[in-house]
Scaffold this active site. Sequence first.
Site, PDB file in Angstrom:
ATOM      1  N   GLY A 122       0.939  -1.596   0.013  1.00 32.31           N
ATOM      2  CA  GLY A 122       0.237   0.025  -0.054  1.00 32.31           C
ATOM      3  C   GLY A 122       1.084   1.109   0.346  1.00 32.31           C
ATOM      4  N   GLN A 140       3.457  10.347   1.424  1.00 30.11           N
ATOM      5  CA  GLN A 140       4.696   8.711   0.984  1.00 30.11           C
ATOM      6  C   GLN A 140       5.249   9.287  -0.501  1.00 30.11           C
ATOM      7  OE1 GLN A 140       2.193   5.281   2.073  1.00 30.11           O
ATOM      8  NE2 GLN A 140       4.414   5.507   3.169  1.00 30.11           N
ATOM      9  N   CYS A 152       6.257  -0.319   7.651  1.00 32.66           N
ATOM     10  CA  CYS A 152       6.122   0.282   6.273  1.00 32.66           C
ATOM     11  C   CYS A 152       7.888   1.404   5.689  1.00 32.66           C
ATOM     12  CB  CYS A 152       5.292   2.015   7.752  1.00 32.66           C
ATOM     13  SG  CYS A 152       4.947   3.453   6.915  1.00 32.66           S
ATOM     14  N   LEU A 153       6.618   1.882   5.070  1.00 38.47           N
ATOM     15  CA  LEU A 153       7.621   2.266   4.149  1.00 38.47           C
ATOM     16  C   LEU A 153       8.180   3.816   4.371  1.00 38.47           C
ATOM     17  CD1 LEU A 153       5.677   1.360   0.055  1.00 38.47           C
ATOM     18  CD2 LEU A 153       7.907   0.157   1.448  1.00 38.47           C
ATOM     19  N   HIS A 185      -4.175   1.241   7.932  1.00 36.75           N
ATOM     20  CA  HIS A 185      -2.917   2.016   7.940  1.00 36.75           C
ATOM     21  C   HIS A 185      -2.439   2.880   6.706  1.00 36.75           C
ATOM     22  CE1 HIS A 185       1.648   1.219   7.775  1.00 36.75           C
ATOM     23  NE2 HIS A 185       1.006   1.876   6.711  1.00 36.75           N
ATOM     24  N   GLU A 186      -3.424   2.772   5.814  1.00 38.33           N
ATOM     25  CA  GLU A 186      -3.325   3.772   4.391  1.00 38.33           C
ATOM     26  C   GLU A 186      -3.549   5.155   5.123  1.00 38.33           C
ATOM     27  OE1 GLU A 186      -0.650   3.246   3.145  1.00 38.33           O
ATOM     28  OE2 GLU A 186      -0.443   1.427   3.206  1.00 38.33           O
ATOM     29  N   HIS A 229      -2.215   6.955   7.743  1.00 39.12           N
ATOM     30  CA  HIS A 229      -1.264   8.105   6.608  1.00 39.12           C
ATOM     31  C   HIS A 229      -2.173   9.290   6.250  1.00 39.12           C
ATOM     32  CE1 HIS A 229       2.612   6.399   6.916  1.00 39.12           C
ATOM     33  NE2 HIS A 229       2.246   5.180   6.380  1.00 39.12           N
TER      34      HIS A 229
HETATM   35  O1  GNR Z   1       4.188  -2.581   3.101  1.00 41.95           O
HETATM   36  C1  GNR Z   1       3.301  -2.332   3.661  1.00 41.95           C
HETATM   37  N1  GNR Z   1       2.945  -3.714   4.312  1.00 41.95           N
HETATM   38  C2  GNR Z   1       1.993  -3.581   5.578  1.00 41.95           C
HETATM   39  C3  GNR Z   1       2.177  -4.693   5.765  1.00 41.95           C
HETATM   40  C4  GNR Z   1       1.261  -4.408   7.534  1.00 41.95           C
HETATM   41  C5  GNR Z   1       0.402  -4.044   7.123  1.00 41.95           C
HETATM   42  C6  GNR Z   1       0.921  -2.205   6.774  1.00 41.95           C
HETATM   43  C7  GNR Z   1       0.718  -2.532   5.705  1.00 41.95           C
HETATM   44  S1  GNR Z   1       1.351  -1.172   4.654  1.00 41.95           S
HETATM   45  C8  GNR Z   1       3.478  -1.149   4.316  1.00 41.95           C
HETATM   46  C9  GNR Z   1       3.181   0.123   3.078  1.00 41.95           C
HETATM   47  C10 GNR Z   1       3.557   1.093   3.701  1.00 41.95           C
HETATM   48  O2  GNR Z   1       4.006   2.140   4.124  1.00 41.95           O
HETATM   49  N2  GNR Z   1       2.113   1.544   3.372  1.00 41.95           N
HETATM   50  O3  GNR Z   1       1.270   3.360   4.253  1.00 41.95           O
HETATM   51 NI    NI Z   2       2.704   3.036   5.902  1.00 40.31          NI
END
Ligand code: GNR
Ligand code: NI
Length: 174
Positions: free
Chosen positions: A46, A51, A95-96, A137-138, A141
């Site tokens: 995601g 980001q 998270c990236l 999670h997104e 953000h």
């Molecule tokens: O790549 C991602 N893996 C992930 C694994 C578990 C819960 C959420 C994520 S999102 C993350 C990519 C990211 O930072 N998205 O904002």
């Molecule tokens: Ni993230």
Amino acid sequence: MALREIVKLPDPILKTVSSPVEAVTDDVRKLLDDMLETMYDAPGIGLAAVQVGIPKRLVVIDAVREEDEPRDPIFLINPEITWSSEETVEYEEGCLSIPEVYDNVARPAEVKVRYLDRDGEPCERHCDGLLATCVQHEIDHLNGILFIDYLTRLKRDRVVKKFSKAARQSKEPV
Ligand code: GNR
Ligand code: NI
């Protein structure tokens, strides 16, 4: 399509609340395509526009695919959670924007999300499993919230310190 640079902690843009997208134009679709390419390249499941340094309410996700299956991206514009299950589930999140940090976060196991798709059509989708976690999670953000905000203060402070120190050192003269 083009790869964009992923913003990392402690960049303060990650704390901003992203603005709603007013109209789903070709420029918006181009940004979504760049985000998708950047996400697959990273690789991640995601990515939110903030980001890549653009605080707009845009998300791309491809979370529920085995590696050898064809790509199945989801584009979410102005997403909103309209329902969450009482039941929660814990996933080890990453998270990236916070590379190499992973920890367990408990969230509602299922959610319904309302959004505009890449044609600007209103949609609603029921999500469970990893997709439900990823959607939450997104959307976090988009509201300036990171998964480390759910950890204990001790753990969060450790992570923030580590990334702040690394950023300081990369600026120091050699
Ligand atoms: O790549 C991602 N893996 C992930 C694994 C578990 C819960 C959420 C994520 S999102 C993350 C990519 C990211 O930072 N998205 O904002
Ligand atoms: Ni993230």
